[in-house]
Write a protein that holds these residues in place. Structure first.
Motif, short mmCIF file in Angstrom:
data_model
loop_
_atom_site.label_atom_id
_atom_site.label_comp_id
_atom_site.label_asym_id
_atom_site.label_seq_id
_atom_site.Cartn_x
_atom_site.Cartn_y
_atom_site.Cartn_z
N ALA A 266 38.65 38.13 31.70
CA ALA A 266 37.83 36.92 31.78
C ALA A 266 37.73 36.38 33.20
CB ALA A 266 38.40 35.84 30.85
N ASP A 267 38.62 36.81 34.09
CA ASP A 267 38.60 36.32 35.47
C ASP A 267 37.92 37.30 36.41
OD1 ASP A 267 40.06 34.04 34.73
OD2 ASP A 267 41.97 35.12 34.91
N VAL A 268 36.99 38.09 35.88
CA VAL A 268 36.36 39.11 36.71
C VAL A 268 35.38 38.51 37.71
CG1 VAL A 268 34.39 39.53 35.18
CG2 VAL A 268 35.31 41.41 36.56
N LEU A 269 34.82 37.32 37.42
CA LEU A 269 33.85 36.71 38.33
C LEU A 269 34.49 36.43 39.68
CD1 LEU A 269 31.97 34.20 35.99
CD2 LEU A 269 31.42 36.58 36.51
N GLY A 270 33.77 36.77 40.73
CA GLY A 270 34.26 36.56 42.09
C GLY A 270 34.99 37.76 42.66
N ARG A 271 35.36 38.71 41.81
CA ARG A 271 36.01 39.92 42.32
C ARG A 271 34.96 40.84 42.95
NH1 ARG A 271 39.92 42.02 37.56
NH2 ARG A 271 40.13 43.74 39.07
N ALA A 272 35.42 41.77 43.75
CA ALA A 272 34.51 42.66 44.48
C ALA A 272 34.71 44.10 44.04
CB ALA A 272 34.72 42.54 45.98
N ILE A 273 33.61 44.86 43.97
CA ILE A 273 33.66 46.31 43.75
C ILE A 273 32.83 46.96 44.85
CG2 ILE A 273 34.01 46.16 41.26
CD1 ILE A 273 31.05 46.70 40.87
#
Length: 904
Positions: A266-273
Motif C-alpha cells: 500500500a506504500d508503493v506511491l512515491g517509490r521509484a523504478i
C-alpha cells in the motif's frame, strides 16, 4: 432520446416466444407485452449501450419462455387432474390437486423416468454424450461472443468513445502526428476531449534487482484515464505538463503488476523504478478490473513529446481516442473533424494537403476484424446443435417405438395421454439436463483452450468467461433442446393402441409409414447440415494451405529473431548507439554456430514505420504510405532477399558519406514505372524533408504484414545515417536449430551491457505461424465441428438403418427363403441408406453454395464454389454413409429365415 426500433428479427423472435402462452392469453395481453418489450429494449440501449441492449433482449426472451413454460405446465396439470377426476372419482368428490400433489406427481414422473433411463445405460450414455457435444460447443462459443461482441466496454458511456484517424489522399486511415493531435484537441467543440495513446515500442527494460526484465507498457497523454471514466485505486493520473519532454518521469502501475512485483504494498506511491535506465516515480495504481484494448500492460507512462515530435506534422504514429458530448451524433463529430482537417490542409499544405479525418466507434474498431469469423463459428456450432438434436430425436423416437407394450400397459392401467406425454417429456428433459451439465463442463475447458489458442488475436480475451449470463444461455438452450427433441417422440409414444400394444413385444405398434418417413427426414437433415459444415471446413482448409504456400520473399529457415532496446539515458547520442549495434553484429557473427547476423527496425510480420517521400524531378509529387526500415549491412544476405539491381548497403555508407537508400521492387514500380530506379533521388518526409537521398539498389519484395497481404513499397536506410534508432530487431541465421542460438546470443549482449535484455525471441517460422493464428484457429474449429457433424450424421444413418433392419426382419427372412442372395440383401439395405444420403447431399450442397457468400471474404485464392471441394466432400460423405449402412446390412444378410419367420 432518439427512438430506434429493434431489429425485426429480434422482435419477431419475441413474438414467436409468446406462442408458448395459451391463445386466449396472447389475444388479451400479447400486444401490450410486445410494446413493453420494444420500449424497454430501446431504453436499455440509451442507458447502457448496444451490448447491454442485446443482453436485455435475450434475457427478456428467456424469462418469457420460462414463465410461459410454467404456465403451460400448470395448465397441463389442471387438464390432467380434471381428466383423472372425471374418469376415476365420483362427482362432487374433492376440489382438485393441491400444490403438494402436483409436486408429488412431478417427483413420481422424475423417479419413473430415472429408472427407465437406468435400465437403458447405453442409450442414456449415447444421448447424453451427443447433447453434451452440442450444448457444450454452443455454450463455449456464446461465452466468446458474449465477452467479445455483446458485453459493453467497462468504461463510462462506452458508446460515446470514438477512435480518430487521419485519412491519406488515397483514402486510407492512418495514425496522427503530434501537432495534428494538438490541433484536433484544441479546435473541436463536439468532443469532450481527445487523447493520444501508442502501441508501438510499448515495452520497457526494468532494471535494479536481478536480471533485466522486459515488461509491457503503454504511452498515453494526460486525460487518458479521465476520458475513459476510470478512477485509480491509488494515487493520481498524469498532469498536462507531464506530456512534455523534460518533466519529472512518472509511471502508473497496472494492478496485476503491482501485486506481482510489489506484493500489493500500500506504500508503493512515491517509490521509484528504473525503466530504460530512467528512474520513474510511481504515482498511481489502476483498478483490478481495468483493461484497454486486446493486450495486457504492466504499466502506463506519459508520452513526453520532444521538441522534434511536436514540430513535425508529417510523422504519424499516434492513435487518437475521443468522446462525443452527450446528445451529439457521431456523424456530426466526424464532420467537424473533417472541417478541422481541411483547415490544417490549408494552413500546412506541405504536410497536410488533401488529408482528411475520420472516426469510428471505439468498440467497432476493436472487434471488427473478428466479428465475421465469430459469427461464422457461431453458425457452425448452431448447425452442430441442430444435428445433435436430430440425432437425439431419432434415438428417442426409436426408443418410444420400442416401448409400445409399456405405453399400452400404462394406458390400460388408467394413465391418460397427457400423463404419458408428461412422462416421456420428463425423460427427454432429464437427458437434456444431464447433457447440459456435461456440456457446461466441456465449455469451461473449451473456453480456456480457445482463449489460449487465440492469444492476442482475440480482442477482450479477459472478458471471455463462463459467467451467469453464459450459464443462463446454457440453461435456455438445455431446456429448449429437452423439449424440442422430446415433443414428437412423446406425442407418438403416448398414442394408445391397446389391442396391438398388448401383443407380445408390442414392437409394431408405432411403426407406421409416417413415422418411418419422419425418421428418414431427420437423417436427411443431418446429412444436409453436415455437408454444409464439411464443405465450409474444406474450403477453409484449402485456403489455409494456399496461404501457407505463398512465397514470403525471403528464406524463413534457420532464422532466429529478437528485439533489443537501448535506454536513451545510457546511449544518448547517435554515435553511441551506432557503435553498440556495430559491435553487437560483429560479435554475433563471430559465434561458431552463426552464419550471419543483422538488425532492422521492424522485422517482417511484426511491424514498421510509415513515411512520405517525394521525387524532386516529379514536381514535388508525394507518395504515401511508404514503409521505412533502417538496417545494418548484411541484412539482405542474412534474410535471403535477392538484390535485383545495384548494390546493397555496406559499411562504407557511414554518417560522413553521402546518404543513400535501397528500395524494393514495389517501390520502384510505383514511383518510377518503366524506369530504372537506381541513381534516382527522393526526399524522405515530404517536400520539407531534410535532404535528397540517392537510390543505390533495388531488392526483391517481402511480405511485411502477412502472407495474404500485398507487397508494400519499402525503403531501406543505413542504420547509422540520419538517425540511429534506440530499438532494433535482430535476425540471426544459424547452422543448426535457431533456438540453440538464444543462450550464446544473450551472453553476447550481456558482455556489451549486462542490463540489456533480449526480448520477444522467436524463430521466423514461429512468427509466420503466429501471423496465421486467426486463420489456423478458424480452420481448426470449423474442421472439428465438421468432423463432429459428420460422425453424428453417420451415427444417425446407422441408427435408422439398424432400426429399419429390425422392423423388416420378417421381410428379409422371406426374401432369403425365396432365394435372395447375400449381395442382394446387402444392396437392399445399403441402397435405402444411400438414397437418404443422396437426398441429404443434394440439399446440403445447395446450402453450401449459399454458404459460399458468407465464406467469400475469408478465403484466399479459393473460390467459394470450388468444384474440387464440393466433389471431394460428396465422395467423403458417401463413403462414410456407406460404412454406416454396411454393419446393419451385414446383420440383415446374416438373418436366419426360420427364426425370422417366427419373429412375431
Amino acid at each position: 432520446m432518439i427512438r430506434v426500433r429493434p431489429p425485426n428479427a429480434l422482435e419477431r423472435l419475441y413474438v414467436a416466444a409468446l406462442r408458448i402462452y395459451p391463445a386466449n392469453f396472447r389475444n388479451q395481453f400479447g400486444r401490450e407485452m410486445v410494446e413493453a418489450f420494444r420500449d424497454s429494449w430501446i431504453h436499455a440501449r440509451s442507458q447502457q449501450g448496444r451490448g447491454s441492449q442485446l443482453l436485455y433482449g435475450m434475457r427478456a426472451i428467456l424469462e418469457l419462455l420460462l414463465e410461459g413454460l410454467r404456465e403451460r405446465i400448470a395448465r397441463f396439470r389442471r387438464l390432467n387432474r380434471e381428466q383423472r377426476t372425471s374418469d376415476h372419482r365420483p362427482s362432487g368428490g374433492g376440489r382438485g390437486q393441491g400444490r403438494g400433489e402436483i409436486v408429488r406427481d412431478f417427483l413420481n414422473d422424475f423417479r419413473v423416468a430415472l429408472r427407465g433411463l437406468r435400465r437403458a445405460p447405453g442409450f442414456s450414455a449415447a444421448t447424453v454424450a451427443v447433447l453434451a457435444l452440442g450444448i457444450g460447443a454452443n455454450t463455449a462459443m456464446f461465452s466468446v461472443m458474449n465477452g467479445v461482441l455483446l458485453r459493453p466496454l467497462p468504461y463510462d458511456d462506452p458508446e460515446e468513445l470514438i477512435q480518430i484517424w487521419e485519412v491519406t489522399p488515397r483514402g486510407s486511415g492512418m495514425t496522427a502526428s503530434p501537432p495534428n493531435f494538438v490541433s484536433f484537441k484544441e479546435q473541436t467543440t463536439l468532443l469532450e476531449d481527445v487523447v493520444a495513446f501508442g502501441l508501438g515500442d510499448a515495452s520497457f527494460t526494468l532494471t535494479g534487482s536481478g536480471e533485466p526484465e522486459r515488461i509491457s507498457g503503454l504511452q498515453v497523454s494526460s486525460g487518458f484515464f479521465e476520458l475513459l471514466g476510470v478512477s485509480l485505486t491509488q494515487g493520481r493520473t498524469f498532469l498536462p505538463q507531464e506530456d512534455l519532454s523534460g518533466a519529472d518521469p512518472v509511471v502508473i502501475l497496472d494492478h496485476g503488476f503491482w501485486q506481482r512485483r510489489f506484493g500489493g504494498d500500500a506504500d508503493v506511491l512515491g517509490r521509484a523504478i528504473t525503466l530504460n535506465g530512467v528512474s520513474r516515480t510511481i504515482i498511481g495504481v489502476t483498478p483490478p478490473t481495468f483493461t484497454f484494448g486486446s493486450a495486457e500492460f504492466d504499466l502506463w507512462v506519459p508520452w513526453e513529446f520532444s521538441n522534434r515530435d511536436i514540430s513535425l506534422r508529417g510523422r504519424h504514429f499516434l492513435q487518437l481516442l475521443g468522446r462525443v458530448r452527450p446528445g451529439v451524433e457521431v456523424d456530426a463529430a466526424v464532420r467537424e473533424l473533417a472541417v478541422i482537417a481541411a483547415r490544417l490542409a490549408d494552413a500546412y499544405p506541405e504536410t497536410n494537403a488533401e488529408w482528411s479525418a475520420m472516426a469510428t466507434p471505439f468498440f467497432e474498431g476493436m472487434v471488427q476484424h473478428v466479428r465475421k469469423p465469430l459469427l461464422l463459428l457461431s453458425g457452425a456450432v448452431g448447425l452442430v446443435l441442430l444435428i445433435a438434436c436430430a440425432n437425439v430425436a431419432n434415438l428417442l423416437l426409436a426408443r418410444a417405438e420400442g416401448r409400445g407394450r409399456e405405453m399400452a400397459v400404462r394406458a390400460a392401467l388408467g394413465a391418460g395421454r397427457t400423463r404419458l406425454v408428461r412422462l416421456l417429456l420428463t425423460e427427454s428433459v432429464l437427458l437434456a439436463l444431464v447433457g447440459g451439465m456435461a456440456g457446461v463442463a466441456l465449455a469451461y475447458a473449451g473456453v480456456h483452450l480457445l482463449v489460449i489458442e487465440a492469444g492476442s488475436e482475440l480482442p477482450r480475451a479477459a472478458s471471455v468467461v463462463v459467467d451467469g449470463t453464459v450459464l443462463g444461455f446454457a440453461t435456455l438452450v438445455t431446456m429448449a433442446v429437452g423439449i424440442l427433441v422430446g415433443l414428437i417422440p412423446a406425442w407418438q409414444g403416448s398414442r394408445r393402441d391397446l389391442t396391438s400394444g398388448l401383443q407380445e413385444g408390442g414392437r409394431q405398434t408405432l411403426a407406421g409409414v409416417g413415422r418411418r418417413r419422419f425418421r428418414s427426414a431427420l437423417v436427411v437433415t443431418e446429412v444436409a447440415l453436415s455437408v454444409m459444415l464439411v464443405v465450409g471446413a474444406g474450403l477453409l482448409l484449402k485456403s489455409f494451405w494456399r496461404l501457407n504456400q505463398v512465397d514470403s520473399g525471403f528464406d524463413r529457415r534457420q532464422l532466429l529473431t529478437s528485439h533489443i532496446s537501448l535506454p536513451s539515458s545510457l546511449y544518448p547520442t547517435d554515435a553511441q548507439r551506432a557503435a553498440f549495434f556495430a559491435n553487437l553484429m560483429q560479435q554475433a557473427e563471430a559465434l561458431p554456430s552463426v552464419e550471419s547476423a543483422a538488425a532492422i527496425t521492424g522485422i517482417p510480420f511484426v511491424g514498421g514505420r510509415i513515411t512520405i517521400v517525394t521525387v524532386p524531378e516529379q514536381a514535388n509529387r508525394d507518395y504515401r504510405p511508404i514503409e521505412r526500415r533502417r538496417i545494418t549491412p548484411g541484412y539482405f544476405r542474412t534474410m535471403g532477399i535477392p538484390i535485383v539491381d545495384g548494390r546493397e548497403l555496406s559499411e562504407r555508407d557511414s554518417q560522413e558519406s553521402p546518404h543513400v537508400l535501397v528500395v524494393n521492387e514495389a517501390f520502384a514500380r510505383r514511383v518510377f514505372p518503366g524506369e530504372r530506379a537506381v541513381g534516382k533521388k527522393i526526399r524522405w518526409g515530404g517536400p520539407a524533408g531534410p535532404e535528397d537521398l540517392e537510390i543505390v539498389g533495388v531488392v526483391g519484395d517481402v511480405k511485411e504484414y502477412g502472407l495474404g497481404e500485398g507487397y508494400f513499397p519499402t525503403m531501406y536506410l543505413h542504420y547509422s545515417q540520419i538517425y540511429v534508432s534506440e530499438t532494433m530487431s535482430l535476425v540471426v541465421r544459424g547452422t543448426g536449430h535457431p533456438l540453440d542460438l538464444i543462450a550464446p546470443l544473450r551472453q553476447t549482449v550481456w558482455r556489451l551491457n549486462p542490463d540489456l535484455p533480449l526480448y520477444d525471441i522467436a524463430t521466423m517460422e514461429q512468427r509466420i505461424a503466429g501471423s496465421l493464428a486467426s486463420e489456423r484457429l478458424s480452420t481448426a474449429l470449423i474442421g472439428i465441428f465438421a468432423t463432429v457433424a459428420l460422425v453424428l450424421a453417420a451415427v444417425g444413418i446407422f441408427g435408422v438403418m439398424s432400426y429399419t433392419v429390425s422392423q423388416r426382419t420378417q421381410e428379409v427372412g422371406v426374401r432369403i427363403a425365396l432365394g435372395a442372395g447375400r449381395g442382394e440383401v446387402l444392396g437392399l439395405v445399403i441402397g435405402h441408406g444411400m438414397k437418404l444420403t443422396l437426398f441429404g447431399l443434394v440439399i446440403g450442397t445447395a446450402g453450401a453454395l449459399g454458404l459460399g457468400r458468407v465464406l467469400g471474404g475469408l478465403l484466399f485464392e479459393v473460390s467459394a464454389y470450388d468444384p474440387l471441394t464440393l466433389v471431394s466432400v460428396g465422395l467423403l460423405v458417401a463413403v462414410v454413409a456407406a460404412a454406416a449402412c454396411y454393419v446393419p446390412a451385414k446383420h440383415a444378410a446374416s438373418v436366419d429365415p426360420v427364426e425370422a419367420l417366427r419373429y412375431e
